[in-house]
Every structure is written in C-alpha cells, then in structure tokens.
Design a protein around this motif. Structure first.
Motif, short mmCIF file in Angstrom:
data_model
loop_
_atom_site.label_atom_id
_atom_site.label_comp_id
_atom_site.label_asym_id
_atom_site.label_seq_id
_atom_site.Cartn_x
_atom_site.Cartn_y
_atom_site.Cartn_z
N GLU A 89 11.16 -42.60 24.30
CA GLU A 89 11.57 -41.21 24.10
C GLU A 89 13.09 -41.09 24.19
OE1 GLU A 89 10.53 -37.16 26.42
OE2 GLU A 89 8.83 -38.50 26.11
N VAL A 90 13.69 -41.76 25.18
CA VAL A 90 15.15 -41.74 25.34
C VAL A 90 15.82 -42.40 24.13
CG1 VAL A 90 17.08 -42.66 26.69
CG2 VAL A 90 15.14 -41.60 27.85
N PHE A 91 15.30 -43.53 23.69
CA PHE A 91 15.91 -44.23 22.56
C PHE A 91 15.76 -43.44 21.26
CE2 PHE A 91 15.31 -48.38 25.05
CZ PHE A 91 16.64 -48.38 25.47
N THR A 92 14.68 -42.66 21.15
CA THR A 92 14.52 -41.79 19.98
C THR A 92 15.52 -40.64 20.04
OG1 THR A 92 12.18 -42.33 19.83
CG2 THR A 92 12.90 -40.33 18.71
N ALA A 93 15.70 -40.07 21.24
CA ALA A 93 16.64 -38.96 21.41
C ALA A 93 18.08 -39.41 21.23
CB ALA A 93 16.47 -38.34 22.80
N PHE A 94 18.37 -40.64 21.66
CA PHE A 94 19.75 -41.18 21.59
C PHE A 94 19.73 -42.50 20.83
CE2 PHE A 94 19.83 -38.96 25.84
CZ PHE A 94 20.66 -37.91 25.45
N PRO A 95 19.73 -42.46 19.50
CA PRO A 95 19.69 -43.71 18.72
C PRO A 95 20.83 -44.66 19.05
CG PRO A 95 19.32 -41.80 17.29
CD PRO A 95 19.72 -41.27 18.64
N ARG A 96 21.99 -44.11 19.45
CA ARG A 96 23.13 -44.99 19.78
C ARG A 96 22.80 -45.85 21.00
NH1 ARG A 96 27.95 -42.53 17.27
NH2 ARG A 96 29.30 -43.77 18.60
N LEU A 97 22.03 -45.30 21.94
CA LEU A 97 21.63 -46.11 23.09
C LEU A 97 20.65 -47.19 22.67
CD1 LEU A 97 21.15 -43.47 25.94
CD2 LEU A 97 23.19 -44.80 25.36
N ALA A 98 19.77 -46.88 21.72
CA ALA A 98 18.83 -47.88 21.23
C ALA A 98 19.58 -49.05 20.60
CB ALA A 98 17.87 -47.24 20.22
N GLU A 99 20.62 -48.72 19.82
CA GLU A 99 21.42 -49.77 19.17
C GLU A 99 22.14 -50.64 20.20
OE1 GLU A 99 24.16 -47.62 16.74
OE2 GLU A 99 22.56 -46.62 15.60
N ARG A 100 22.48 -50.03 21.34
CA ARG A 100 23.30 -50.73 22.34
C ARG A 100 22.50 -51.08 23.60
NH1 ARG A 100 26.06 -47.65 19.11
NH2 ARG A 100 28.30 -47.87 18.75
N ARG A 101 21.20 -51.17 23.49
CA ARG A 101 20.36 -51.30 24.69
C ARG A 101 20.68 -52.54 25.52
NH1 ARG A 101 14.32 -50.99 22.91
NH2 ARG A 101 15.17 -49.82 21.16
N HIS A 102 21.20 -53.61 24.88
CA HIS A 102 21.51 -54.84 25.62
C HIS A 102 23.00 -54.96 25.94
CE1 HIS A 102 17.42 -55.98 24.97
NE2 HIS A 102 17.56 -55.98 23.65
N GLN A 103 23.76 -53.92 25.60
CA GLN A 103 25.21 -53.92 25.82
C GLN A 103 25.53 -53.45 27.24
OE1 GLN A 103 27.15 -52.32 22.33
NE2 GLN A 103 28.82 -51.47 23.58
N ALA A 104 26.60 -53.98 27.84
CA ALA A 104 27.02 -53.53 29.18
C ALA A 104 27.41 -52.06 29.11
CB ALA A 104 28.17 -54.37 29.69
N ALA A 105 26.93 -51.27 30.06
CA ALA A 105 27.18 -49.83 30.04
C ALA A 105 28.67 -49.50 30.12
CB ALA A 105 26.43 -49.16 31.19
#
Length: 248
Positions: free
Chosen positions: A129-145
């Motif tokens: 649900e979060v990744f759908t709401a924030f596609p940019r986070l889905a793209e960067r899910r393995h990136q350091a915050a």
C-alpha cells in the motif's frame, strides 16, 4: 442535522488538559487544552515559537508538562517515556523527517511495523500500500534512506507511520522545507488517511492546507490557545486570514 464524526464518540481519544511546559526557566505552554476524537483530524496552527511543536512533543513524551494532564482514552500518559507512548498505539511523523540514514527504505518502513512484527501478512499488504501510494519509494526500496531528497524522506516518514497502524498519528510540520509539488504529494496521502478514518493530530505552519484537511483546529500564540473551532470557521475568520492565510 448532520453530526460531525467526532460527535459519535462520547469520550475523546486524546485529551490535553490545561498543560504548562517549561524548558528550564522558560515557559513554553500556558494552560493549553485540546481534544482529539477518534476518526478526527485536528490541526494545531501558529507561527514560530507559538508552542505548537511543544504541544505535540508533550503528547509523545518528549517533554513532560510541569502542570496539567494528558489522557489517552481516559488514561493519564504525561511523563511516560516515548517508547511507552508509542506502545499504546500512537505513531509519530517527527519534524525534519528523522529517518534512519544508513538503513534502506524498506528497512526504515519495517521499523514502523516493529510493534506489530508478528502480523507478517498484514505488514506485507501495508508495505505494498505504501509503495503504491509512493512510487518513488518503491523505486528506491533498496536505497539508503540518507541518500533520498527531503521530499522523499518525508514520504518515507509518512509510510513508516502508516506501517505502525497507530490509533493516533502525530505529525509535526509535514510541509516544512518541501517544494510545492512534494507538499501536494504529502497532503494527498493525508487526505487518503482521513478518508480511511485515521485519527490525526497535525502541527503545521502552512495554515491554508492544514485547514483544508482538518475537521477542527486550534491556534496558538506565545504558548496560549487564542482561537479554536471548526476548520471551516477558522479559515473564514478575518483574524486568521490576516495572520496566517496571507489576506490583506
């Protein structure tokens, strides 16, 4: 007669009852009182040094009132440690995002779900649900915050709070330092949360957008509540318009 959602509940979810807060010899809040009912969005407005962030920090246990009480469903919580407050079902989106910079986006989100870590299937659904709401986070899910932009970090902080599934979400200055595009993206999510029935206590300097989202609002000046009422009434108040909405 149409009833406000919060009128359906006899007792507030959160009650702040006449609290004073001091930072050493300096008094920051003077007898501040407010209520948040289940399913309601309440905004606390004010300029710099008005006491609005201190009000939120008092709820979260980050500062302890020197007088007055804070109640969650009738239980006094003032003086509890922040971890104990969060364990009672309160989620926090702190000012300045405060993500874990070395951890990945995915790991940061899982930190939000830690108190309910046994609910693996539900957490997996919430992550999607979060990744759908924030596609940019889905793209960067393995990136350091820590490598995300300020706007992306704010999205991550919101997503982390959603994973908590708290009864109450306390949000401190979500629009601070963000471009108008990111402010719109953040508030689009908050409007969705509101529609889903999430209870929110919001501290915000951007009064215009906060009053669009909120059911009710309180205005603080120099540590005092100077105005309170429905968000629509406050948005139409000439004093609020002049001080906070840029009206002439």
């Amino acid at each position: 007669m149409k009833r406000h959602r919060h009128e359906l509940f006899e007792f507030p979810l959160l009650t702040i009852d006449a609290i004073d807060v001091h930072y050493g010899a300096v008094q920051a809040l003077y007898g501040v009182s407010l209520e948040v009912h289940a399913g309601e969005v309440v905004s606390v407005l004010g300029g710099n040094a008005s006491g609005k962030s201190t009000t939120l920090k008092s709820v979260l246990g980050l500062v302890t009132p020197t007088k007055g009480r804070i109640l969650l469903e009738g239980r006094e919580i003032q003086g509890l440690l922040p971890a104990d407050v969060i364990a009672l079902g309160i989620a926090s989106v702190p000012e300045g995002r405060r993500v874990f910079p070395e951890m990945s986006v995915h790991e940061n989100l899982l930190m939000g779900a830690y108190p309910r870590r046994q609910e693996k299937a539900a957490i997996a659904e919430d992550l999607e649900e979060v990744f759908t709401a924030f596609p940019r986070l889905a793209e960067r899910r393995h990136q350091a915050a820590g490598t995300l932009s300020g706007g992306e970090q704010q999205m991550l902080a919101l997503g982390r709070a959603w994973l908590r599934r708290g009864r109450l979400v306390c949000i401190d200055e979500p629009s601070m330092g963000l471009s108008p595009r990111f402010v719109d993206a953040v508030y689009e999510v908050l409007f969705r949360w509101k529609a889903a029935g999430q209870t929110i206590l919001l501290v915000e300097q951007n009064a215009r957008i906060a009053l669009e989202l909120a059911d009710r609002a309180y205005v603080l000046q120099h540590g005092h509540v100077v105005l309170q009422g429905s968000a629509a009434d406050l948005a139409a108040d000439p004093a609020v318009q002049k001080a906070y909405l840029g009206a002439a």
